[in-house]
Scaffold this active site. Sequence first.
Site, mmCIF file in Angstrom:
data_model
loop_
_atom_site.group_PDB
_atom_site.id
_atom_site.type_symbol
_atom_site.label_atom_id
_atom_site.label_comp_id
_atom_site.label_asym_id
_atom_site.label_seq_id
_atom_site.Cartn_x
_atom_site.Cartn_y
_atom_site.Cartn_z
ATOM 1 N N GLN A 133 0.851 -1.264 -0.071
ATOM 2 C CA GLN A 133 0.001 -0.174 -0.104
ATOM 3 C C GLN A 133 0.735 1.262 -0.020
ATOM 4 O O GLN A 133 1.643 1.466 0.769
ATOM 5 C CB GLN A 133 -0.867 0.097 1.188
ATOM 6 C CG GLN A 133 -1.638 1.190 1.316
ATOM 7 C CD GLN A 133 -2.459 1.202 2.803
ATOM 8 O OE1 GLN A 133 -1.841 1.097 3.841
ATOM 9 N NE2 GLN A 133 -3.562 1.605 2.931
ATOM 10 N N GLY A 134 0.704 2.114 -0.874
ATOM 11 C CA GLY A 134 1.404 3.260 -1.219
ATOM 12 C C GLY A 134 0.542 4.337 -0.751
ATOM 13 O O GLY A 134 0.032 5.139 -1.519
ATOM 14 N N TYR A 135 0.439 4.832 0.281
ATOM 15 C CA TYR A 135 -0.078 6.062 0.900
ATOM 16 C C TYR A 135 0.673 6.828 1.355
ATOM 17 O O TYR A 135 0.728 8.097 0.999
ATOM 18 C CB TYR A 135 -1.252 5.628 2.176
ATOM 19 C CG TYR A 135 -2.619 4.977 1.508
ATOM 20 C CD1 TYR A 135 -2.425 4.539 0.360
ATOM 21 C CD2 TYR A 135 -3.706 5.177 2.361
ATOM 22 C CE1 TYR A 135 -3.964 4.002 -0.110
ATOM 23 C CE2 TYR A 135 -5.028 4.861 1.667
ATOM 24 C CZ TYR A 135 -4.970 4.098 0.636
ATOM 25 O OH TYR A 135 -6.088 3.482 0.003
ATOM 26 N N SER A 168 4.376 -0.952 3.733
ATOM 27 C CA SER A 168 4.746 -2.238 4.369
ATOM 28 C C SER A 168 5.084 -3.381 3.285
ATOM 29 O O SER A 168 4.327 -3.270 2.328
ATOM 30 C CB SER A 168 3.257 -2.636 5.189
ATOM 31 O OG SER A 168 2.766 -1.664 6.023
ATOM 32 N N GLU A 251 -9.062 -1.054 6.339
ATOM 33 C CA GLU A 251 -7.913 -1.191 7.085
ATOM 34 C C GLU A 251 -8.098 -1.173 8.445
ATOM 35 O O GLU A 251 -7.522 -1.867 9.105
ATOM 36 C CB GLU A 251 -6.833 -0.163 6.365
ATOM 37 C CG GLU A 251 -5.610 -0.460 7.126
ATOM 38 C CD GLU A 251 -4.436 0.786 6.725
ATOM 39 O OE1 GLU A 251 -4.849 1.723 5.832
ATOM 40 O OE2 GLU A 251 -3.415 0.718 6.879
ATOM 41 N N GLU A 370 -5.410 9.636 17.719
ATOM 42 C CA GLU A 370 -5.594 11.179 17.883
ATOM 43 C C GLU A 370 -6.491 11.601 16.618
ATOM 44 O O GLU A 370 -7.500 12.129 16.874
ATOM 45 C CB GLU A 370 -4.570 12.018 18.171
ATOM 46 C CG GLU A 370 -3.816 11.770 19.259
ATOM 47 C CD GLU A 370 -3.078 10.453 19.631
ATOM 48 O OE1 GLU A 370 -2.549 9.911 18.884
ATOM 49 O OE2 GLU A 370 -3.024 10.152 20.629
#
Lengths: 385, 339
Positions: A133-135, A168, A251, A370
């Site tokens: 996953q490229g976020y 990841s 997710e 948060e």
Amino acid sequence: MEATDLQAFRADLRAWLEENCPQEMRDGRNDEASICWGGKNWNFASEAQRIWLERCVTKGYTVPTWPVEYGGAGLNREQEKIFHEEMRRLNARYPLQSFGIWMLGPALLHFGTHEQKLHYLPPIARGEIRWCQGYSEPGAGSDLASLQTRCEDKGDHWLVNGQKIWTSYADKADWIFALVRTDREAPKHKGISFVLIDMQSEGVSTRPIRLISGVSPFCETFFDNVKVPKDQVVGEVNRGWDVAKYLLTHEREMISAAGGTMGSGRALGAVLAESETGLTDPILRADAMRAEIDGLAIGLTLERYKDQAEAGQGAGDASAMLKYMGTELNKRKLELVMAAGGSDALAWEDGRAPNWLRTKANSIEGGTSEVMLSIIAKRVLGLPG
Amino acid sequence: MRDAGKTYDPELWKSMVDMGWAGILVPESAGGSDMGHAAACVLAEEMGKTLAASPFLSTAVIAATALRQVTDQRASEALARIASGDATYALAVDESAKFDPAKTRMEARAEGNGFRLSGQKKFVADGGNADRLLVLARTGEDLTLFDLPADREGISRDGKEMIDSRDSADIRFNDVAATGDEVLGQVGEAMAVLRPALEAGQAALAAEMTGLAAGALGTTIEYLKERKQFGVPIGAFQALQHRAAHLWCECEVTASAILHAGRMLDNDPENATLAVSLAKARASDTAQRAVQEGVQMHGGIGMTDAFDMGFYMKRARVAAEWLGDYGYHANIVAQSRGF
């Protein structure tokens, strides 16, 4: 579905699992060393792991709720519950886990074209293609929508330049699903697209980041003039934020599921009782009892929201709650595991420490605790600002 | 009601009876609506939200469930009197400052065809006004449950002024006569009748506390939107937003445990113990957290007697203690989870 049909389904499933699940796969383990992630370069940890995956693939049990034509077993919600119950009854390991299953799959099922689904989903179900996953980017963490990785329309292809971080398993993945900026003029949420990129493409490189747990599950991923075919955008161009948000709720549910234990996973009491110091210390025991109670209730909440989703009421912002509560609990649990282990747990070879350290990321990845609380405050409680 | 010096409003209870709430767990054959425990929990939750004081839990939930475990004519008539509002009940179990039925010492001595009860019960909720008492006593080694009129000779009730202003009494039994017919269920087998009744009561009480927590949270959210300091609503401050959001999360998680307990009591009552104790433990914790956070987020006004938060707080404290506190129920959960 009729109760008798469900009973028949359960009986068939139970018989199949008894017959086909190798003994070595019946230890319920779900730690990094036992998970089967799949992918082109996957090395099976054992013959049993390979056979278990192969057999489940033939039945669609790696992705039980996906439609049969995309490699699933087409189970409905009731059947899915039974599937998990029967897996737990045998204490069976899940045959395959992956970001393809947890994240990209649900997003493709919702936003993908029929061709995209047929092309990308079955290899995920079979464990042949491993996705990452490229976020996040160095400048876009909690403020994800400020991401800058550039994706330009070059007529017959897209051209991608930029950097992702905290990707990841990027060094082990075959493909990446990434958020990129396709319109630099639009407001930040409106110029983002969701693209699929082959990690073998020229110009893609990765660099592992060593973590406190001693391992490097996360990487930096670089895109240097990477050409991407035009049909690899999911959903509409510049509407990738919708896909991203949808995927993030999955997710978050996935991460929070790790914390809930009503029937799933092992009771904390049983885990701690195995330690030498075990549950003889009254303070540790009391803390563990609290964690167990909270875990059971969070597990019930996860089920409740799944039932609501099935009934057409989306969990939506509630996934922020599940993510927050589940991950904070998971951190508490692993603190207890370490405390119960005493000095035995302090040696790397013992194996508990990496799991304990890993949980510290749970309340950061996929949106920090948060950020989750702020989402709840604004969208659920309607507080100003 | 508190300021009028009353612990119980018969008119309010009458209107609840008229709406059919007293018979929610009474079979239709005895004039009830038999809607089940999940429905009773929904009612209890609403009562918690509005802080309604009534003998609903003691009578319509606990006593009705106890009586349903017995299938004789007498029990059926007693259920009919509950549904019609002709009888209210209180459960007399506690003898020390902590709930623990197994430690009951009060004695019911066999005499002729009946019994003589002597001893003292404490913290009998709704015990000051109830028409009848369910009394747990020891018959030899074992426990027996009695269903007695509260005005039986030898019973003296000492109403206590409780922090939540509800009806609660210490009750002394001085050589009180009970007939064999007044044994609920079998002699020496109180728990066969009492366990389901307690679990029903614990689940409904947990639901009441969840409603209470939701009430305290709702009041607090409204205040955060209205109250201005530094020129903005205080709900715009992230420190308060996160306190409120965390509390909402706790309430949501506890609500799941309540729903589950109600469902288990309706569908699989033999195996509902874990679900009920989970619900009562979580609800005790959440309700007390909600009122404490509520006062803090209200600031000074939360400390004033004119404001509802104090009522929520005092009721939460009493309800957390009644029918088993957090530790009591946590131990039950722990036992069934390998501790």
